[in-house]
Design an enzyme around this catalytic site. Structure first.
Site, short mmCIF file in Angstrom:
data_model
loop_
_atom_site.label_atom_id
_atom_site.label_comp_id
_atom_site.label_asym_id
_atom_site.label_seq_id
_atom_site.Cartn_x
_atom_site.Cartn_y
_atom_site.Cartn_z
N ASP A 1 25.26 43.86 37.01
CA ASP A 1 24.88 44.50 38.27
C ASP A 1 23.42 44.20 38.60
O ASP A 1 23.06 43.90 39.74
CB ASP A 1 25.15 46.01 38.24
N ASP B 1 29.48 33.30 44.22
CA ASP B 1 29.56 33.44 45.69
C ASP B 1 28.24 33.96 46.23
O ASP B 1 27.76 33.52 47.28
CB ASP B 1 30.68 34.41 46.10
N TYR C 1 41.02 37.14 33.99
CA TYR C 1 41.91 36.27 34.76
C TYR C 1 43.20 35.95 33.99
O TYR C 1 44.23 35.67 34.59
CB TYR C 1 41.21 34.95 35.10
N LYS D 1 28.18 43.02 30.76
CA LYS D 1 27.90 44.45 30.84
C LYS D 1 28.10 45.06 29.45
O LYS D 1 29.05 45.80 29.19
CB LYS D 1 28.75 45.14 31.92
N ASP E 1 32.67 34.55 39.03
CA ASP E 1 33.29 34.42 40.35
C ASP E 1 32.41 35.12 41.39
O ASP E 1 32.08 34.55 42.43
CB ASP E 1 34.70 35.02 40.31
#
Ligand code: IPM
Ligand code: MN
Length: 360
Positions: A222, A250, A140, A190, A246
């Protein structure tokens, strides 16, 4: 001394949900909360009025306040505005300038709402996860970034950067929280493809030495997305970077039946017993239903409840707000986003505010 709350309704439904939270503050003031509040513009609303999504005056007020309550920012109306002036830049500016590095996003299934989830009841009932998202680093904010012309065509660059101290401090927040919950932290990265993932895993492991009573597990991002949908109850606290946080928050939010239910807290470092805190619903500005009194104010009211608990030292009032929300739901009142059957009573945003306030 009375607490100073800065209310930043922002855009779209942010305005109407923040109004309901303000009414809750008024009610709590009758019950002993000694808080004053001031409303200011942020996001697209601020851009329209001032040409900037976050003015220096508002930023200064934010720094001087005891806590900030934010509605939502953004909307397609500002799609063509340059990035640094877009509504989201206002929110990102607040996070960065106040160094709100720890974003707490609970995903909690309210008993009355288990059937509103798209997943089976038994998969989600009693679910209680806390996602701890790093909020001021990673891709970000990493440099360099940009789009440039090259001999091979246009090239876009984003950069994921993490310093060890940033990983250490967010890991500490996660371990601390786990101690007050079910004592388990899942650290998500990851490490199989990213250097930041390798450092993340190493630092979390080192920090864990100070919290060896807490169970630590590492998981690839993942796989975590998959596990969240397959068997979410295996998680207690998930700690992860800005971008994965983020996405995963969600996903976790939707397990609970509605994005309209979930609050969040963004906290800074503790300094003389005080810390900056920004409290906002996880949902966005939903321009499609804005201004129609249809939005669900619960996530914002629960964000206020998190503010009472984390920044204003008012756990009792916080519990009062939460039980009022539980009560309204168990009595069958629903805004459109969580309305699932004819046995329920469909209510507007402001009516939902009335009902909660009556029960506080
Ligand atoms: C969130 C939002 C923001 C983010 C946007 C509005 C910049 O999606 O708070 O999750 O990506 O962090
Ligand atoms: Mn998001």
């Amino acid at each position: 001394m009375s607490s100073k709350i800065l209310v930043l309704p922002g855009d779209g439904i942010g305005v109407e949900v923040a109004d309901q939270a303000i009414r809750v503050i008024d009610k709590l003031n009758e019950l002993g909360l000694d808080a004053t509040y001031e409303k200011e513009l942020v996001g697209g609303a601020s851009y329209d009025a001032n040409g900037e999504p976050l003015t220096s005056e508002v930023l200064e007020k934010a720094k001087q306040s005891d806590a900030i309550l934010l509605g939502a920012v953004g909307g397609s109306k500002w799609d063509d505005v340059e990035r640094s002036k877009r509504p989201e830049a206002g929110l990102l500016g607040l996070r960065k300038e106040l160094e709100l590095f720890a974003n707490l996003r609970p995903a909690l299934v309210f008993e009355a709402l288990a059937s509103a989830s798209t997943l089976k009841d038994e998969v989600v009932s009693n679910l209680d996860i806390m996602i701890v998202r790093e909020l001021t680093g990673g891709v970000y904010f990493g440099q360099p970034r940009g789009i440039e012309d090259t001999s091979d065509g246009k090239k876009a660059v984003d950069t994921q950067v993490y310093y060890d101290y940033e990983i250490d401090r967010i890991a500490r927040v996660a371990f601390d929280l786990a101690r007050k919950r079910n004592n388990k932290v899942t650290s998500v990265e990851k490490a199989n493809v990213m250097e930041t993932g390798v450092l993340w895993r190493q630092v979390v492991k080192d920090t864990h030495q100070d919290f060896s009573d807490v169970q630590l597990e590492n998981m690839l991002a993942d796989n975590c997305a998959m596990q969240l949908v397959r068997n979410p109850k295996q998680f207690d606290v998930i700690v992860t970077d800005n971008l994965f946080g983020d996405l995963l928050s969600d996903c976790a939010a939707m397990l609970t039946g509605s994005l309209g239910m979930l609050p969040s807290a963004s906290l800074g470092a503790e300094n003389n017993g005080k810390r900056h805190g920004l409290f906002e619903p996880v949902h966005g500005s939903a321009p499609d239903i804005a201004g129609q009194d249809k939005a669900n104010p619960i996530a914002t009211i629960l964000s206020l409840s998190m503010m009472l608990k984390y920044n204003l030292n008012q756990s009792e009032l916080s519990d009062k707000v939460e039980s009022a929300v539980q009560k309204v739901l168990s009595e069958g009142f629903r805004t459109g986003d969580i309305y699932t059957s004819e046995n329920q009573t469909l209510v507007s945003c402001s009516k939902m505010g009335d009902l909660i306030i009556e029960r506080i």
